[in-house]
Design an enzyme around this catalytic site. Structure first.
Site, PDB file in Angstrom:
ATOM      1  N   LYS A  39       0.818  -1.195   0.000  1.00 19.91           N
ATOM      2  CA  LYS A  39       0.000   0.000   0.000  1.00 19.91           C
ATOM      3  C   LYS A  39       0.860   1.256   0.000  1.00 19.91           C
ATOM      4  O   LYS A  39       0.385   2.351  -0.191  1.00 19.91           O
ATOM      5  CB  LYS A  39      -0.886   0.043   1.261  1.00 19.91           C
ATOM      6  N   GLY A  40       2.150   1.032   0.286  1.00 23.35           N
ATOM      7  CA  GLY A  40       3.044   2.163   0.545  1.00 23.35           C
ATOM      8  C   GLY A  40       3.164   3.176  -0.574  1.00 23.35           C
ATOM      9  O   GLY A  40       3.427   4.353  -0.317  1.00 23.35           O
ATOM     10  N   GLU A 105       7.200   2.460  -6.509  1.00 20.72           N
ATOM     11  CA  GLU A 105       7.391   1.875  -5.179  1.00 20.72           C
ATOM     12  C   GLU A 105       7.744   2.975  -4.178  1.00 20.72           C
ATOM     13  O   GLU A 105       8.301   4.014  -4.552  1.00 20.72           O
ATOM     14  CB  GLU A 105       8.495   0.809  -5.283  1.00 20.72           C
ATOM     15  N   ASP A 106       7.419   2.742  -2.926  1.00 26.80           N
ATOM     16  CA  ASP A 106       7.721   3.755  -1.908  1.00 26.80           C
ATOM     17  C   ASP A 106       9.211   3.838  -1.614  1.00 26.80           C
ATOM     18  O   ASP A 106       9.796   4.907  -1.601  1.00 26.80           O
ATOM     19  CB  ASP A 106       6.920   3.496  -0.608  1.00 26.80           C
ATOM     20  N   ASP A 109      14.977  -0.728  -0.632  1.00 26.30           N
ATOM     21  CA  ASP A 109      15.785  -0.993   0.559  1.00 26.30           C
ATOM     22  C   ASP A 109      16.794  -2.093   0.213  1.00 26.30           C
ATOM     23  O   ASP A 109      17.803  -1.817  -0.416  1.00 26.30           O
ATOM     24  CB  ASP A 109      14.819  -1.375   1.691  1.00 26.30           C
ATOM     25  N   LYS A 137      17.472   3.563  -0.104  1.00 24.86           N
ATOM     26  CA  LYS A 137      18.441   3.338   0.991  1.00 24.86           C
ATOM     27  C   LYS A 137      19.544   2.451   0.437  1.00 24.86           C
ATOM     28  O   LYS A 137      19.542   1.239   0.675  1.00 24.86           O
ATOM     29  CB  LYS A 137      17.754   2.564   2.125  1.00 24.86           C
ATOM     30  N   PHE A 158      14.602   4.281   9.830  1.00 22.80           N
ATOM     31  CA  PHE A 158      13.247   3.781   9.572  1.00 22.80           C
ATOM     32  C   PHE A 158      12.328   4.983   9.407  1.00 22.80           C
ATOM     33  O   PHE A 158      12.192   5.805  10.308  1.00 22.80           O
ATOM     34  CB  PHE A 158      12.764   2.884  10.706  1.00 22.80           C
ATOM     35  N   VAL A 159      11.737   5.099   8.228  1.00 23.39           N
ATOM     36  CA  VAL A 159      10.931   6.282   7.940  1.00 23.39           C
ATOM     37  C   VAL A 159       9.447   5.930   7.775  1.00 23.39           C
ATOM     38  O   VAL A 159       9.100   4.809   7.383  1.00 23.39           O
ATOM     39  CB  VAL A 159      11.436   7.017   6.675  1.00 23.39           C
ATOM     40  N   ARG A 171       0.703   6.385   7.713  1.00 21.88           N
ATOM     41  CA  ARG A 171       0.739   6.506   6.251  1.00 21.88           C
ATOM     42  C   ARG A 171       0.231   7.874   5.807  1.00 21.88           C
ATOM     43  O   ARG A 171       0.597   8.371   4.743  1.00 21.88           O
ATOM     44  CB  ARG A 171      -0.143   5.431   5.603  1.00 21.88           C
TER      45      ARG A 171
HETATM   46  P1  5GP Z   1      13.138  -4.436   0.058  1.00 20.56           P
HETATM   47  O1  5GP Z   1      13.740  -3.459  -0.919  1.00 20.56           O
HETATM   48  O2  5GP Z   1      14.044  -4.627   1.254  1.00 20.56           O
HETATM   49  O3  5GP Z   1      12.713  -5.732  -0.526  1.00 20.56           O
HETATM   50  O4  5GP Z   1      11.818  -3.920   0.696  1.00 20.56           O
HETATM   51  C1  5GP Z   1      11.228  -2.738   0.467  1.00 20.56           C
HETATM   52  C2  5GP Z   1      10.032  -2.670   1.368  1.00 20.56           C
HETATM   53  O5  5GP Z   1      10.427  -2.685   2.752  1.00 20.56           O
HETATM   54  C3  5GP Z   1       9.308  -1.380   1.177  1.00 20.56           C
HETATM   55  O6  5GP Z   1       8.332  -1.508   0.190  1.00 20.56           O
HETATM   56  C4  5GP Z   1       8.730  -1.126   2.544  1.00 20.56           C
HETATM   57  O7  5GP Z   1       7.506  -1.807   2.674  1.00 20.56           O
HETATM   58  C5  5GP Z   1       9.701  -1.763   3.502  1.00 20.56           C
HETATM   59  N1  5GP Z   1      10.629  -0.765   4.096  1.00 20.56           N
HETATM   60  C6  5GP Z   1      11.957  -0.693   3.919  1.00 20.56           C
HETATM   61  N2  5GP Z   1      12.480   0.336   4.601  1.00 20.56           N
HETATM   62  C7  5GP Z   1      11.444   0.951   5.204  1.00 20.56           C
HETATM   63  C8  5GP Z   1      11.340   2.112   6.064  1.00 20.56           C
HETATM   64  O8  5GP Z   1      12.303   2.815   6.404  1.00 20.56           O
HETATM   65  N3  5GP Z   1      10.083   2.431   6.503  1.00 20.56           N
HETATM   66  C9  5GP Z   1       8.993   1.703   6.171  1.00 20.56           C
HETATM   67  N4  5GP Z   1       7.833   2.124   6.649  1.00 20.56           N
HETATM   68  N5  5GP Z   1       9.047   0.615   5.368  1.00 20.56           N
HETATM   69  C10 5GP Z   1      10.267   0.245   4.892  1.00 20.56           C
END
Ligand code: 5GP
Length: 182
Positions: A39-40, A105-106, A109, A137, A158-159, A171
């Site tokens: 949902k992000g 995507e939000d 990471d 990140k 962590f944001v 959100r």
């Molecule tokens: P990755 O790139 O590790 O597979 O995952 C990305 C997902 O991890 C994002 O879509 C989000 O849901 C979650 N995520 C990663 N870092 C953060 C953060 O700092 N805050 C929040 N709220 N979600 C995060």
């Protein structure tokens, strides 16, 4: 819990407008399908879409990661690495074959989720596939993936806010804020 503003709503608006201008230029005379990751990315997608001056349709995809996700407090403290095994909880409504697709995507990471989604969508043979991530990140990356359109590169904090949650809360904050890890 005290939240500290990392990126203000004004900064977000300016950067999202600039990304919209880039996308408009890259797809001039064409049309795009904006695919939001639930949902992000919902808020980012809705703001970005209004800055894109080419014909655009929306679709949404939902994912959940396998593996035991820790409780929110532990996730905040130690972070959490998905295993990369992602399951679709909601698939696209429309085929994307031969379309210009922008996956929205939000946050990028570790890159595990977007790597999975990218491969999943590429298998459907879109004409082009680009990635737009509001936040990046890079220090946490485990997979060699980068976004074509990146809003902001941020440190390993962590944001929340502007679509991003902590235990489904925050959100709706207009600014992007850091939850201090203590
Ligand atoms: P990755 O790139 O590790 O597979 O995952 C990305 C997902 O991890 C994002 O879509 C989000 O849901 C979650 N995520 C990663 N870092 C953060 C953060 O700092 N805050 C929040 N709220 N979600 C995060």
């Amino acid at each position: 819990m005290e939240l500290k503003i990392l990126i203000s709503r004004q900064e977000i608006a300016e950067r999202v407008a600039a990304l919209g201008t880039e996308i408009t230029r890259d797809f001039a005379q064409e049309s795009v399908v904006l695919v939001g990751v639930l949902k992000g990315a919902a808020i980012f997608l809705s703001d970005l879409a209004r800055q894109v001056q080419v014909n655009a349709t929306f679709d949404f995809i939902g994912v959940s990661s396998y593996g035991a996700r820790p409780n929110p407090a532990e996730e905040l403290q130690h972070g959490w690495d998905s295993t990369g095994e992602v399951r679709l909880t909601k698939d696209l409504d429309q085929p994307i074959a031969d379309k210009n697709v922008i996956l929205v995507e939000d946050i990028l990471d570790t890159g595990l989720t977007l790597t999975y989604l990218k491969n999943n969508l590429l298998a459907r043979k879109p004409r082009t596939l680009r990635l737009a991530a509001l936040l990046d990140k890079p220090s946490r990356r485990k997979m060699p993936i980068r976004a074509d359109y990146t809003g902001f590169t941020i440190p390993d904090e962590f944001v929340v806010g502007y679509g991003l949650d902590y235990a489904e809360l925050y959100r709706n904050l207009p600014d992007i804020c850091i939850i201090p890890r203590e």
